[in-house]
Design an enzyme around this catalytic site. Structure first.
Site, PDB file in Angstrom:
ATOM      1  N   CYS A   1     -13.968  18.517  49.708  1.00  0.00           N
ATOM      2  CA  CYS A   1     -13.954  17.996  48.331  1.00  0.00           C
ATOM      3  C   CYS A   1     -14.795  18.814  47.356  1.00  0.00           C
ATOM      4  CB  CYS A   1     -14.414  16.552  48.322  1.00  0.00           C
ATOM      5  SG  CYS A   1     -13.430  15.484  49.376  1.00  0.00           S
TER       6      CYS A   1
ATOM      7  N   HIS B   1     -16.977  14.401  41.129  1.00  0.00           N
ATOM      8  CA  HIS B   1     -15.943  14.220  42.148  1.00  0.00           C
ATOM      9  C   HIS B   1     -15.584  12.742  42.221  1.00  0.00           C
ATOM     10  CE1 HIS B   1     -13.632  14.263  45.713  1.00  0.00           C
ATOM     11  NE2 HIS B   1     -14.579  13.840  46.522  1.00  0.00           N
TER      12      HIS B   1
ATOM     13  N   ASN C   1      -9.368   9.381  45.897  1.00  0.00           N
ATOM     14  CA  ASN C   1     -10.062  10.653  46.129  1.00  0.00           C
ATOM     15  C   ASN C   1      -9.021  11.715  46.500  1.00  0.00           C
ATOM     16  OD1 ASN C   1     -11.495  12.798  47.214  1.00  0.00           O
ATOM     17  ND2 ASN C   1     -12.924  11.515  48.372  1.00  0.00           N
TER      18      ASN C   1
HETATM   19  N1  COA Z   1     -10.289  -3.684  53.822  1.00  0.00           N
HETATM   20  C1  COA Z   1     -10.956  -4.794  54.170  1.00  0.00           C
HETATM   21  N2  COA Z   1     -12.092  -4.777  54.879  1.00  0.00           N
HETATM   22  C2  COA Z   1     -12.564  -3.585  55.268  1.00  0.00           C
HETATM   23  C3  COA Z   1     -11.924  -2.383  54.934  1.00  0.00           C
HETATM   24  C4  COA Z   1     -10.740  -2.471  54.194  1.00  0.00           C
HETATM   25  N3  COA Z   1     -10.043  -1.378  53.803  1.00  0.00           N
HETATM   26  N4  COA Z   1     -12.625  -1.367  55.442  1.00  0.00           N
HETATM   27  C5  COA Z   1     -13.687  -1.892  56.075  1.00  0.00           C
HETATM   28  N5  COA Z   1     -13.646  -3.234  55.955  1.00  0.00           N
HETATM   29  C6  COA Z   1     -14.609  -4.196  56.481  1.00  0.00           C
HETATM   30  C7  COA Z   1     -15.369  -3.669  57.675  1.00  0.00           C
HETATM   31  O1  COA Z   1     -14.615  -3.859  58.845  1.00  0.00           O
HETATM   32  C8  COA Z   1     -16.613  -4.512  57.636  1.00  0.00           C
HETATM   33  O2  COA Z   1     -16.317  -5.769  58.194  1.00  0.00           O
HETATM   34  P1  COA Z   1     -17.372  -6.499  59.167  1.00  0.00           P
HETATM   35  O3  COA Z   1     -18.617  -6.694  58.334  1.00  0.00           O
HETATM   36  O4  COA Z   1     -16.673  -7.757  59.514  1.00  0.00           O
HETATM   37  O5  COA Z   1     -17.567  -5.544  60.298  1.00  0.00           O
HETATM   38  C9  COA Z   1     -16.841  -4.734  56.145  1.00  0.00           C
HETATM   39  O6  COA Z   1     -15.600  -4.436  55.480  1.00  0.00           O
HETATM   40  C10 COA Z   1     -17.925  -3.861  55.570  1.00  0.00           C
HETATM   41  O7  COA Z   1     -17.703  -2.548  56.031  1.00  0.00           O
HETATM   42  P2  COA Z   1     -18.635  -1.387  55.585  1.00  0.00           P
HETATM   43  O8  COA Z   1     -18.229  -0.142  56.276  1.00  0.00           O
HETATM   44  O9  COA Z   1     -20.058  -1.829  55.659  1.00  0.00           O
HETATM   45  O10 COA Z   1     -18.258  -1.275  54.050  1.00  0.00           O
HETATM   46  P3  COA Z   1     -18.993  -0.464  52.929  1.00  0.00           P
HETATM   47  O11 COA Z   1     -19.452  -1.370  51.856  1.00  0.00           O
HETATM   48  O12 COA Z   1     -19.973   0.509  53.510  1.00  0.00           O
HETATM   49  O13 COA Z   1     -17.795   0.399  52.332  1.00  0.00           O
HETATM   50  C11 COA Z   1     -16.790   2.558  52.363  1.00  0.00           C
HETATM   51  C12 COA Z   1     -17.095   1.297  53.158  1.00  0.00           C
HETATM   52  C13 COA Z   1     -15.988   3.494  53.241  1.00  0.00           C
HETATM   53  C14 COA Z   1     -15.972   2.185  51.137  1.00  0.00           C
HETATM   54  C15 COA Z   1     -18.132   3.197  51.914  1.00  0.00           C
HETATM   55  O14 COA Z   1     -18.970   3.366  53.042  1.00  0.00           O
HETATM   56  C16 COA Z   1     -17.926   4.511  51.253  1.00  0.00           C
HETATM   57  O15 COA Z   1     -17.386   4.586  50.166  1.00  0.00           O
HETATM   58  N6  COA Z   1     -18.431   5.615  51.851  1.00  0.00           N
HETATM   59  C17 COA Z   1     -18.282   6.947  51.282  1.00  0.00           C
HETATM   60  C18 COA Z   1     -16.888   7.418  51.541  1.00  0.00           C
HETATM   61  C19 COA Z   1     -16.500   8.628  50.728  1.00  0.00           C
HETATM   62  O16 COA Z   1     -16.588   8.620  49.534  1.00  0.00           O
HETATM   63  N7  COA Z   1     -16.020   9.656  51.415  1.00  0.00           N
HETATM   64  C20 COA Z   1     -15.496  10.840  50.841  1.00  0.00           C
HETATM   65  C21 COA Z   1     -16.558  11.768  50.476  1.00  0.00           C
HETATM   66  S1  COA Z   1     -15.875  13.228  49.786  1.00  0.00           S
END
Ligand code: COA
Length: 338
Positions: free
Chosen positions: A121, A262, A292
């Protein structure tokens, strides 16, 4: 391309932008029909409402060709005048030939050197740095920097926390050699990488370490991510990179006309905006419509900011990228259409 240092200093000037996104709109509700998720979860955690997915016959080069044609139409220049094509991508058509070479051929850039830049990215910001460096060293006069992605091809739809984040698209910018007395150009870059944390965001297979011939299916083919770690990395990297650049230029943040970060997650962007103390009206986001798009996200946002009148001739833009590598990069430059 023939690059000969001729003793005449030039300053690289960003003169045109262009983009292409595929037709198919995939909303959060569409994804919820396929996987266990909801519009409410995706919007509240990421800010994304919809994204584009390429048609089955479209690959990164197809999107890149259309974006390149848009850049050239906006610049009013002929493809034969381009002497370098730098194509940033996470999803090259092949390991080689480079997707950059395929795009250069298709648009008629027959005098151009062409290659791919694999910095995930952050690729567009790295590509700008290379294009600017080539022009200012006297090795090039006209550089096309593109980001082109079909992220939908590398998503694991069994991994709901990752597959909802990404979309497909292509966009880019044209850099030309300008007169240093008349061109504000680029003021600086801050680039970095930390391979020690590379596994936090990885496509494991397809290279020499894990050839797909031996592992043709399964998660090695897909983007795998430790979402929480990448979130923490991204919030820190955006702020640190931009601040380091701004401080080294001794530039008050209010001299930035537009921040184009980004487009990964609106929570990551909001955190950086708050820490950098830049007014939110000077920040451009369009991730709610595209998700993204990896290396295409910053130039795609530049194009839409231009179309909405938020990026105008002479605007001083701060661009901040981060992603796989882990890598990051900031650039400050001016938009100076011909
Ligand atoms: N829909 C519904 N629930 C979901 C889900 C989805 N698409 N994805 C995950 N969950 C659930 C998980 O299973 C978890 O459930 P649990 O508590 O029962 O286990 C809950 O939501 C929380 O998951 P978590 O991983 O803690 O969520 P989060 O708030 O950290 O958000 C991301 C997850 C991926 C959105 C976040 O970590 C993120 O944005 N990270 C950076 C990713 C990024 O930008 N990458 C590219 C970089 S170039």
């Amino acid at each position: 391309m023939i690059g000969v240092r001729n003793g005449h200093p030039a300053r690289a000037r960003m003169v045109a932008l262009g983009a292409y996104v595929p037709d198919e709109v995939v909303t959060n509700d569409d994804l919820a029909e396929r996987i266990d998720t909801s519009d409410e979860w995706i919007v509240s955690r990421t800010g994304i409402r919809e994204r584009r997915f390429a048609a089955p016959e479209e690959a990164s080069s197809d999107l890149g060709i259309k974006a390149a044609e848009d850049v050239l139409a906006n610049a009013g220049i002929d493809a034969v005048d381009i002497d370098t094509v730098i194509l940033a991508t996470t999803t090259p058509d092949h390991l080689f030939p480079s997707t950059g070479a395929l795009v250069a051929d298709a648009i008629g850039a027959r005098n151009a050197a062409a290659y791919d830049l694999l910095t995930a990215c952050t690729g567009f910001v790295y590509g700008l740095a290379q294009g600017v460096a080539a022009i200012e060293a006297g090795l090039a006069r006209c550089v096309l920097v593109l980001g082109a992605e079909v992220m939908s091809r590398i998503l694991d739809f069994d991994d709901r926390s990752t597959c909802v984040l990404f979309g497909d698209g292509a966009a880019g910018a044209l850099l030309v050699a300008g007169d240093p007395d008349q061109t504000a150009g680029f003021m600086g870059f801050e680039l970095g990488a930390d391979g020690g944390r590379g596994r936090e965001l990885i496509i494991e297979g397809g290279g020499g370490r894990l050839p797909l011939g031996e592992h043709p299916t399964g998660e090695a083919c897909y983007l795998q991510m430790n979402g929480r770690e990448v979130f923490k990395f991204a919030t820190r990297a955006m702020v640190d990179s931009a601040r380091e650049l701004i401080d080294s230029l001794e530039m008050p943040i209010d001299e930035i006309d537009l921040l184009v970060p980004h487009q990964a997650n609106v929570r990551i962007i909001d955190h950086a905006v708050e820490r950098l103390e830049i007014s939110p009206e000077r920040v451009y986001n369009n991730l709610e419509r595209y998700g993204n798009t990896s290396s295409a996200s910053i130039p795609l946002a530049l194009v839409e900011a231009r179309d909405e009148g938020k990026l105008v001739p002479g605007s001083r833009v701060l661009m901040i990228g981060f992603g796989g590598g882990l890598s990051w990069g900031s650039a400050i430059g001016h938009y100076e259409p011909l």
